[in-house]
Write an enzyme that holds these catalytic residues in place. Structure first.
Site, PDB file in Angstrom:
ATOM      1  N   LYS A 225      17.255 -24.906  32.790  1.00 45.59           N
ATOM      2  CA  LYS A 225      18.045 -24.418  31.672  1.00 45.59           C
ATOM      3  C   LYS A 225      19.517 -24.619  31.989  1.00 45.59           C
ATOM      4  CE  LYS A 225      19.143 -20.440  28.847  1.00 45.59           C
ATOM      5  NZ  LYS A 225      18.712 -19.129  28.368  1.00 45.59           N
TER       6      LYS A 225
ATOM      7  N   LYS B 251      28.101 -18.735  31.216  1.00 48.49           N
ATOM      8  CA  LYS B 251      26.906 -18.477  32.017  1.00 48.49           C
ATOM      9  C   LYS B 251      26.748 -19.497  33.149  1.00 48.49           C
ATOM     10  CE  LYS B 251      24.569 -15.999  28.267  1.00 48.49           C
ATOM     11  NZ  LYS B 251      23.288 -15.692  27.588  1.00 48.49           N
TER      12      LYS B 251
ATOM     13  N   GLU C 215      14.454 -26.932  40.858  1.00 47.85           N
ATOM     14  CA  GLU C 215      14.167 -25.702  40.104  1.00 47.85           C
ATOM     15  C   GLU C 215      12.689 -25.648  39.725  1.00 47.85           C
ATOM     16  OE1 GLU C 215      15.691 -23.030  39.338  1.00 47.85           O
ATOM     17  OE2 GLU C 215      17.845 -23.348  39.400  1.00 47.85           O
TER      18      GLU C 215
ATOM     19  N   LYS D  54      15.729 -27.061  28.657  1.00 45.73           N
ATOM     20  CA  LYS D  54      16.523 -26.500  27.566  1.00 45.73           C
ATOM     21  C   LYS D  54      17.998 -26.748  27.812  1.00 45.73           C
ATOM     22  CE  LYS D  54      17.478 -22.066  25.539  1.00 45.73           C
ATOM     23  NZ  LYS D  54      17.478 -20.668  25.792  1.00 45.73           N
TER      24      LYS D  54
ATOM     25  N   SER E   8      19.145 -23.878  19.043  1.00 45.26           N
ATOM     26  CA  SER E   8      19.813 -23.551  17.786  1.00 45.26           C
ATOM     27  C   SER E   8      20.872 -24.574  17.373  1.00 45.26           C
ATOM     28  CB  SER E   8      20.438 -22.167  17.901  1.00 45.26           C
ATOM     29  OG  SER E   8      21.317 -22.105  19.016  1.00 45.26           O
TER      30      SER E   8
ATOM     31  N   TYR F 123      12.863 -24.195  15.813  1.00 42.18           N
ATOM     32  CA  TYR F 123      13.027 -23.402  14.595  1.00 42.18           C
ATOM     33  C   TYR F 123      12.400 -24.126  13.397  1.00 42.18           C
ATOM     34  CZ  TYR F 123      16.218 -20.889  17.591  1.00 42.18           C
ATOM     35  OH  TYR F 123      16.734 -20.177  18.641  1.00 42.18           O
TER      36      TYR F 123
END
Ligand code: PBG
Length: 328
Positions: free
Chosen positions: A198, A221, A237, A252, A278, A317
């Site tokens: 991510k 972040k 990871e 992601k 999104s 979505y």
């Protein structure tokens, strides 16, 4: 290998039947995970400005959506909560409420649509006043204390009937800790879909509006999510998360990171799930709304490209809209 004119690549492209015959990938409803935003303030639905066509759903609206997902054959829904700001605090303690919005949403989906899998995000950001995924000490996100919180959050989700817990926080060691707690708690069959690769991405912008963490978020972040410039780190990871007990791993964002999807699918015998986030949704919708692209075609093309890159599943979505089109 023949060269022109003995070889004409266009021969196989000339008919619909030849194109179908030699096609590598076909998108089906079985590839789709429907990401939905559920809210304790929506009545029954609330628009999200940056994501036209996506709404925050009340629990009643969620039940209707789940029934439709089941009718369409969508395998699973991924729930993201928009929490009443009054319930947020520094520690994100509403995440540990057994009767909170997420446990309720899990039960609503399971009642309305028992054939639909439920996937829940494990992270504190929807619940914290500062919008970070973990607990803070000054400016720092404290890894091991956060892991303890995530374990509690994951157990509550499993207890409520969640099928797949999906830690999206990028703390070190959380997959192993969650796996141990699930085994010890009698949840041997609860799956872990780890957000393994991510990235600290600008493409999450509309989501932060959707769950109401955008205004709150201080800083970025980058101390826990990956640097978009990195490649091999994604392999590490994933290797760690598989060793710690992940059943599936995620990449992601999706579209700008298809090289990572491909490299993971070449290197690991574990299902890869890609998240069309999104901002990717917002870009396609914005261009389509302006008449600059054909939205439906761009959507189906983008989803097919995830398959070509090696994804087993796609969180999007668009799942309902894509499933409706695929059913036609
Ligand atoms: C955070 C989380 C994020 C998304 C899912 N879980 C955003 C972030 O890391 O800030 C993004 C989803 C999207 O953009 O569609 N735990």
């Amino acid at each position: 290998m023949g060269i022109f004119p003995s070889t004409r690549m266009r021969r196989l492209r000339q008919n619909d039947w030849t194109r179908r015959l030699v096609r590598d990938e076909s998108l089906t409803v079985n590839d789709l995970i429907w990401s939905v935003v559920v809210s304790d303030t929506a009545s029954p639905v609330e628009p999200i400005a940056a994501m036209p066509g996506v709404e925050r759903l009340s629990l009643d609206a969620l039940a209707e959506a789940a029934k439709e997902a089941q009718e369409l054959g969508i395998p699973a829904m991924a729930i993201f909560p928009h929490i009443d700001p009054k319930l947020k605090n520094d520690g994100g303690t509403e995440a540990f409420n057994r009767d909170g919005l997420v446990p309720q949403a899990i039960r609503v989906i399971k009642d309305a649509a028992p054939d639909v899998g439920v996937i829940c995000d494990v992270a504190l950001d929807p619940f914290t006043t500062h919008g970070h995924d973990g607990v803070m000490d000054g400016e720092r996100i404290v890894n091991d204390d956060t892991v303890a919180c995530l374990v509690e959050q994951a157990l509550i989700q499993a207890e409520a009937g969640c099928d797949v817990v999906a830690p999206s926080d990028m703390m070190d060691g959380r997959v192993g800790a969650i796996r141990d707690a699930l085994e010890a708690g009698g949840f041997q069959n609860t799956m872990i879909l780890s957000y393994a690769a991510k990235y600290a991405s600008a493409f999450y912008g509309p989501y932060r509006e959707a769950i109401g963490s955008a205004a709150a978020l201080k800083g970025d972040k980058k101390t826990y999510q990956m640097d978009p410039a990195n490649r091999d780190e994604a392999l590490r990871e994933v290797e760690l998360d598989i060793a710690e007990g992940a059943d599936m791993v995620m990449v992601k964002p999706g579209m700008p990171y298809l090289d990572i999807v491909r490299s993971l699918s070449d290197n690991f015998a574990v299902p890869i799930v890609a998240f069309q986030v999104s901002g990717e949704y917002a870009m396609i919708e914005a261009a389509a709304a302006n008449g600059w692209i054909d939205g439906d075609r761009a959507m189906l093309e983008s989803l097919t490209c995830f398959k070509r890159a090696g994804a087993s599943g796609i969180i999007t979505y668009y799942a309902r809209r894509a499933a409706r089109l695929l059913a036609e």
